[in-house]
Design an enzyme around this catalytic site. Structure first.
Site, PDB file in Angstrom:
ATOM      1  CE  LYS A  46      -4.300  -1.589   0.488  1.00  0.00           C
ATOM      2  NZ  LYS A  46      -5.394  -1.210  -0.428  1.00  0.00           N
ATOM      3  CB  SER A 297      -0.354  -8.302  -1.006  1.00  0.00           C
ATOM      4  OG  SER A 297      -1.191  -9.185  -0.287  1.00  0.00           O
TER       5      SER A 297
END
Lengths: 322, 322
Positions: A46, A297
């Site tokens: 992110k 991720s």
């Protein structure tokens, strides 16, 4: 609807260089490489999108500040990036947000505003209007998508003959960005999204061609908290144009991938971060053959839950990815 | 005694590029960066030295084959590198070596010869003589030291204003190589070795200026199996010339560093790989101030033991580092 293009991703890559970790590819077996985005300073990819989105604001907007209603990895990343830019930040969080998550954001200098869960979006909009703040959403924005796309750019740079890229799908920002980069740089490679079967609304959206949003209570059943979000019209449009398909994985498959990643990759993955690897481990027959990259991720997971997962117990993400 | 120099390390860096992971620095707090060598394909920095040492053999010697009497991370690394070069390899291991360790080496095509523990060195020498194999030792060789030194080269490249580098000390190959590189490229930085207090023979050797070898039974008490080895004359000479000092850490401090690395760095470290971080966390007052890098040297740890460590239990390395 305008989709982002490879030049947007290239621009993002230039901007975020030095601000995010240039993660290496880690070979995990004869045909699998891991892209360990859990190694980013805030524990998830992110930071790429948040950093690029902030860079694209006017100097005046950056001085005025930003706001988001994430309570998870996006808020953490935006707080980190805002601190780097000296930009004031407000995080609107549901009152139920755990102290640990609040502290991670507050420690980076952001202001926390606690609200009833149902009022998150309205209070965010109201705060933005009242204080002149810019809303930086977790995935529904071209700059955020372009920033996440740098993951794909790096994958092709490091493994030019990659055949398959497996990427988790939550709100679709990461998968949209990666699919954009890989489609442009290595058109023969397939980018395949991976979703928990319990939150497979993106798969249904792609199948039907329209935005499907599963009931929150239904999506809440997956351990992969970061993948409970639904696509936006913008991310769906990217995925329809550039994603090969979506495969789904079960909770047991996710739970098995977490200790596998610890043993083979020596990395700490949260459940959302393990779904792409789970697809490789348990659905090889449904995937194209060849050199495969699984995007890990994120790695924000409660230590006790992670320890339990290593012993074959249950596990939940420590921070929502939105 | 001739010491290796920075040009040897530079040559090693050229040779191993593409064969080992170019590990990034991971920022763990305001003044600490991690160098995660646990991310190497064989789970430890050892692949650097093994790869470079093999490259330096004549083509004929590489065809004839290599032998080592390591049962841990060096054997694993050498088997991996030998497979890449198409070099036959024999690993002489004590009969007590666990099946898991044997299998990791055998899976890379090496031949295993099991012998009584006391006969490891003599049988290795005999095999080398009988079959014309070259012995590749785990640390007592200039090429191995130069290969490990590439860790230091990369640290200075990525953090040019580094002030302190903390590096585990077992046989001294890694610390000798890193101290060589950092002393040449960033003379003002201090390279500090870290040893378990239960196996602090290198600290004693540096203090006395002579090779001290603690009794095996004494060194066997540390959880950091990879750091039970003793210096050689060659590694001691490098450390005397280029290491600032050695600090020691307790077993409790090592045990606390493992879950800290999982939570802050999202990496899996074996106890030997966690000692440098333990020194940072628990001995700040004994260290120079400034921008500090801790080398996380390896991550080969039994999953159950790792899970126990996350819960505050005991932990032991899964593979010896020699």
């Amino acid at each position: 609807m305008r989709l982002i293009e490879i030049d947007d991703v290239r621009d993002a890559a230039q901007v975020i260089e030095g601000e995010v970790v240039r993660t290496p590819l880690l070979r995990a077996d004869e045909s699998l490489w891991l892209k360990p985005e859990n190694l980013q300073p805030t524990g998830a990819f992110k930071l790429r999108g948040a950093t690029y989105a902030l860079s694209r604001l006017s100097a005046q907007a950056r001085r005025a500040g930003v706001v988001t209603h994430s309570s998870g990895n996006h808020a953490y990343a935006l707080a980190h990036a805002a601190a780097r830019y000296g930009t004031p930040m407000v995080a609107v969080m549901p009152e139920v947000t755990t102290a640990v998550k609040r502290e991670a954001v507050r420690a980076r200098g952001a202001q926390i505003v606690l609200v009833p869960a149902a009022e998150r979006e309205s209070r965010t909009a109201a705060l933005a209007a009242a204080r002149g703040l810019t809303v930086v959403p977790p995935y529904d924005h071209p700059d955020v998508i372009a920033g996440q796309g740098t993951v794909g750019l790096e994958i092709v740079a490091d493994l030019p003959d990659v055949d398959v890229v497996l990427v988790p799908v939550g709100g679709g920002g990461l998968s949209a960005g990666v699919a954009t980069a890989v489609a442009a740089l290595r058109p023969s490679a397939k980018v395949i999204g991976v979703e928990p079967a319990l939150a497979a609304d993106a798969a249904e959206s792609l199948r039907t061609g329209t935005l499907c949003e599963w009931p929150v209570a239904q999506r809440a059943r997956t351990s992969a908290e970061g993948l409970r979000g639904s696509l936006s019209a913008l991310t769906l449009a990217h995925l329809r144009a550039r994603l090969d398909r979506i495969v789904t994985v079960t909770e047991d498959e996710i739970a098995a991938a977490v200790p596998w990643l610890a043993a083979r990759g020596r990395v700490v993955a949260e459940p959302s971060g393990a779904v792409a690897t789970a697809a490789y481990l348990h659905h090889r027959s449904a995937l194209p053959p060849g050199r495969t990259v699984a995007v890990v991720s994120g790695g924000n997971v409660d230590p006790a839950a992670f320890a339990a997962a290593l012993r074959g117990g249950e596990i939940r993400d420590g921070a929502q990815r939105d």
